[in-house]
Design a protein around this motif. Structure first.
Motif, PDB file in Angstrom:
ATOM      1  N   VAL A  93       0.836  -1.189   0.000  1.00 14.93           N
ATOM      2  CA  VAL A  93       0.000   0.000   0.000  1.00 14.93           C
ATOM      3  C   VAL A  93       0.872   1.241   0.000  1.00 14.93           C
ATOM      4  O   VAL A  93       2.088   1.176   0.154  1.00 14.93           O
ATOM      5  N   ALA A  94       0.231   2.369  -0.172  1.00 11.80           N
ATOM      6  CA  ALA A  94       0.963   3.627  -0.273  1.00 11.80           C
ATOM      7  C   ALA A  94       1.762   3.894   0.992  1.00 11.80           C
ATOM      8  O   ALA A  94       1.360   3.527   2.094  1.00 11.80           O
ATOM      9  N   GLU A  95       2.891   4.570   0.827  1.00 10.62           N
ATOM     10  CA  GLU A  95       3.790   4.820   1.949  1.00 10.62           C
ATOM     11  C   GLU A  95       3.145   5.686   3.033  1.00 10.62           C
ATOM     12  O   GLU A  95       3.498   5.609   4.198  1.00 10.62           O
ATOM     13  N   ASN A  96       2.196   6.546   2.631  1.00  7.19           N
ATOM     14  CA  ASN A  96       1.603   7.449   3.614  1.00  7.19           C
ATOM     15  C   ASN A  96       0.430   6.832   4.360  1.00  7.19           C
ATOM     16  O   ASN A  96      -0.233   7.496   5.131  1.00  7.19           O
ATOM     17  N   GLN A  97       0.184   5.568   4.141  1.00  8.72           N
ATOM     18  CA  GLN A  97      -0.913   4.899   4.832  1.00  8.72           C
ATOM     19  C   GLN A  97      -0.391   4.196   6.081  1.00  8.72           C
ATOM     20  O   GLN A  97       0.699   3.621   6.074  1.00  8.72           O
ATOM     21  N   MET A 350     -20.208   8.851   6.331  1.00 11.46           N
ATOM     22  CA  MET A 350     -19.136   7.855   6.303  1.00 11.46           C
ATOM     23  C   MET A 350     -17.920   8.378   5.548  1.00 11.46           C
ATOM     24  O   MET A 350     -16.779   8.057   5.897  1.00 11.46           O
ATOM     25  N   LYS A 351     -18.151   9.203   4.530  1.00  7.46           N
ATOM     26  CA  LYS A 351     -17.049   9.795   3.777  1.00  7.46           C
ATOM     27  C   LYS A 351     -16.240  10.753   4.659  1.00  7.46           C
ATOM     28  O   LYS A 351     -15.011  10.796   4.574  1.00  7.46           O
ATOM     29  N   VAL A 352     -16.927  11.486   5.526  1.00  8.00           N
ATOM     30  CA  VAL A 352     -16.228  12.361   6.473  1.00  8.00           C
ATOM     31  C   VAL A 352     -15.315  11.528   7.372  1.00  8.00           C
ATOM     32  O   VAL A 352     -14.153  11.884   7.609  1.00  8.00           O
ATOM     33  N   VAL A 353     -15.841  10.423   7.867  1.00 12.44           N
ATOM     34  CA  VAL A 353     -15.047   9.529   8.726  1.00 12.44           C
ATOM     35  C   VAL A 353     -13.875   8.946   7.947  1.00 12.44           C
ATOM     36  O   VAL A 353     -12.741   8.886   8.443  1.00 12.44           O
ATOM     37  N   GLY A 358      -8.009   8.729   6.421  1.00 14.94           N
ATOM     38  CA  GLY A 358      -7.247   8.441   5.224  1.00 14.94           C
ATOM     39  C   GLY A 358      -7.540   7.082   4.632  1.00 14.94           C
ATOM     40  O   GLY A 358      -6.635   6.415   4.097  1.00 14.94           O
ATOM     41  N   VAL A 359      -8.791   6.647   4.726  1.00 15.17           N
ATOM     42  CA  VAL A 359      -9.190   5.332   4.215  1.00 15.17           C
ATOM     43  C   VAL A 359     -10.409   5.508   3.306  1.00 15.17           C
ATOM     44  O   VAL A 359     -10.820   6.624   2.999  1.00 15.17           O
ATOM     45  N   SER A 360     -10.990   4.398   2.876  1.00 12.53           N
ATOM     46  CA  SER A 360     -12.151   4.447   1.994  1.00 12.53           C
ATOM     47  C   SER A 360     -13.448   4.258   2.775  1.00 12.53           C
ATOM     48  O   SER A 360     -13.445   3.803   3.928  1.00 12.53           O
ATOM     49  N   VAL A 361     -14.556   4.591   2.137  1.00 15.35           N
ATOM     50  CA  VAL A 361     -15.873   4.361   2.743  1.00 15.35           C
ATOM     51  C   VAL A 361     -16.064   2.871   3.014  1.00 15.35           C
ATOM     52  O   VAL A 361     -16.600   2.478   4.056  1.00 15.35           O
ATOM     53  N   HIS A 389      -9.628  -6.141  -4.321  1.00 12.81           N
ATOM     54  CA  HIS A 389      -9.454  -4.945  -3.496  1.00 12.81           C
ATOM     55  C   HIS A 389      -8.474  -5.232  -2.363  1.00 12.81           C
ATOM     56  O   HIS A 389      -8.689  -4.824  -1.226  1.00 12.81           O
ATOM     57  N   ILE A 390      -7.386  -5.927  -2.680  1.00 12.50           N
ATOM     58  CA  ILE A 390      -6.444  -6.335  -1.639  1.00 12.50           C
ATOM     59  C   ILE A 390      -5.857  -5.129  -0.926  1.00 12.50           C
ATOM     60  O   ILE A 390      -5.865  -5.054   0.313  1.00 12.50           O
ATOM     61  N   ASP A 391      -5.345  -4.178  -1.681  1.00 14.91           N
ATOM     62  CA  ASP A 391      -4.707  -3.013  -1.058  1.00 14.91           C
ATOM     63  C   ASP A 391      -5.688  -2.240  -0.196  1.00 14.91           C
ATOM     64  O   ASP A 391      -5.358  -1.817   0.919  1.00 14.91           O
ATOM     65  N   ASP A 392      -6.888  -2.039  -0.714  1.00 12.81           N
ATOM     66  CA  ASP A 392      -7.888  -1.292   0.049  1.00 12.81           C
ATOM     67  C   ASP A 392      -8.290  -2.053   1.305  1.00 12.81           C
ATOM     68  O   ASP A 392      -8.426  -1.472   2.386  1.00 12.81           O
ATOM     69  N   ASN A 393      -8.466  -3.372   1.187  1.00 14.61           N
ATOM     70  CA  ASN A 393      -8.864  -4.163   2.356  1.00 14.61           C
ATOM     71  C   ASN A 393      -7.788  -4.166   3.447  1.00 14.61           C
ATOM     72  O   ASN A 393      -8.103  -4.253   4.640  1.00 14.61           O
ATOM     73  N   LEU A 394      -6.536  -4.057   3.049  1.00 14.01           N
ATOM     74  CA  LEU A 394      -5.455  -4.017   4.032  1.00 14.01           C
ATOM     75  C   LEU A 394      -5.555  -2.785   4.935  1.00 14.01           C
ATOM     76  O   LEU A 394      -5.154  -2.819   6.095  1.00 14.01           O
TER      77      LEU A 394
END
Length: 432
Positions: A93-97, A350-353, A358-361, A389-394
């Motif tokens: 995943v991205a370095e800033n995550q 949920m988008k605000v949260v 720094g994550v997805s809905v 959606h491996i990266d997002d699920n991580l």
């Protein structure tokens, strides 16, 4: 009698020349019907559905299942999984995550369960793609290497069981670190030992193993309790004999689950629909499971893809938004819950949260479910080999929802209909 929503068999009918439409104009059949009115028809409809699903068990290929059987290892797996998969997850995943190791629960005290399970339902068809066995196995490899070692499948999920056998043949080391939770969904009828044993042996053969990690049992008709109890007793015997490691249920309500537990059957999990919009398990199911050391495996956590960034601010839907059976089903659930306008309000909050962390809905939706005290894991479907959606699920494991987040989400969900009153207990959407 409270009205109920028949979601398992509904379909969406849209004109071929419709390009865009108001969500409230969507044509469906049996969106809301009185429970008494559907009592006599539901079993027949379900029966037809079940037969249709079982047709999918005719497969296009039959991998060689003759290789040596694996030995099921249970001791110390969770700690090993964290140590093995943590660095791999971080690098993808991205370095800033902020990314934490993949989290695990245990079922029955010894069976590892990733808190985000990979659902293989979409291999059954009607999900906008034709599964390719080579790409599917490679996608399974990527999931396990990233730490997502637990797969949810079933006898009627197309080639899903066979894919696990092929995965073992091609990647035996990764296969040995994985967990495969399959299901048996029979039609009500004679449940003598030979019938049950034949079904279990078929699961073993198709999956290429001598012991099932977890066998989840579904039953369509509560009126034939004697039959499903007989089936469960035979399966409990097979647990004792070593053919099944653990026994579980899918879509059973609290009353029948309690009867099964009181009947001496050891159940480690029950798979039910559970999400931010469908909080029915919190009423009776969750407390009962927590008291009896039973975990809930939650499906529908992202509502077929509607609880994602893609639909934030969407005022209109198009035909392409209903490219899978899941989306057809969960749109009906959204309508019963409170409608599209309220759903948009929920998505906005949920988008605000999500932006705050720094994550997805979708991450927010998953985190909310897996943090519930009775949850063993949330099942997230994947069109393996096509869309993952491996990266997002991580990213689910890199944050926690705080009180401010939960209160903001609740400010939307508190305005909704009570789905327990609309539908009934867990699994009632599939029965009378």
């Amino acid at each position: 009698m409270a009205p109920a929503v028949l979601l398992g068999m509904v379909s969406i009918v849209m004109a071929a020349n419709t390009l865009a439409f108001s969500p409230n104009s969507l044509i469906t059949n049996n969106i809301i019907a009185p429970r008494a009115a559907r009592q006599s028809q539901l079993f027949k409809a379900t029966k037809r559905l079940s037969r249709g699903l079982h047709i999918h068990m005719v497969t296009e290929f039959d991998p060689d299942l003759s290789a040596s059987r694996r030995r099921f290892a249970i001791g110390g797996f969770s700690a090993a999984a964290l140590a093995t998969f943590g660095p791999s997850a971080k690098s993808s995943v991205a370095e800033n995550q902020v990314v934490a190791p993949v989290e695990f629960n245990q079922l029955g005290g010894d069976l590892p369960c990733c808190k985000v399970l990979t659902g293989m339902w979409q291999l059954s068809g009607a999900h906008g793609y034709r599964p390719d066995k080579v790409k599917t196995v490679e996608a399974m490899k990527r999931h396990v290497e990233a730490g997502f070692t637990t797969f949810d499948l079933a006898d009627h999920y197309g080639n899903a069981e066979l894919m696990t056998a092929l995965f073992r043949k091609q990647h035996p080391d990764l296969w040995a670190k994985s967990q495969f939770y399959t299901k048996w969904v029979p039609m009500p009828g004679d449940m003598k030992r030979s019938v049950v044993e034949k079904a279990v042996n078929e699961r073993l053969k198709r999956m290429g193993t001598e012991k099932l990690d977890l066998l989840q049992f579904h039953w369509w008709d509560y009126g034939s309790q004697g039959q499903y109890m007989e089936a469960l007793m035979h399966m409990q015997d097979m647990v004792n004999e070593g053919k099944i490691n653990h026994l579980a249920l899918t879509n059973f309500d609290t009353q029948n689950l309690e009867s099964i537990v009181n009947g001496g059957i050891k159940i480690v999990s029950n798979q039910v629909q559970y999400s931010i919009i469908d909080q029915r398990p919190q009423k009776y199911m969750g407390p009962f499971c927590s008291k009896n050391d039973i975990k809930l495996l939650a499906y529908g956590t992202v509502c077929g893809g509607f609880l994602t960034d893609k639909y934030v601010g969407r005022k209109q839907l198009k035909n392409d938004d209903f490219d899978t059976v899941s989306k057809q089903k969960y749109y009906n659930m959204i309508r019963a819950w409170g409608g599209w306008d309220l759903f948009q309000e929920l998505l906005a909050k949920m988008k605000v949260v999500a932006d705050k962390h720094g994550v997805s809905v979708a991450n927010v939706a998953q985190r909310w479910v897996i943090d519930q005290p009775s949850t063993g894991g949330a099942i997230v479907g994947a069109r393996l080999g096509l869309q993952e959606h491996i990266d997002d699920n991580l990213r689910v494991f890199g944050f926690k929802l705080d009180k401010e987040d939960l209160d903001l989400i609740a400010s939307a969900t508190s305005q909704s209909n009570d789905l327990f009153k609309v539908i009934g207990d867990c699994g009632d959407e599939y029965r009378g």
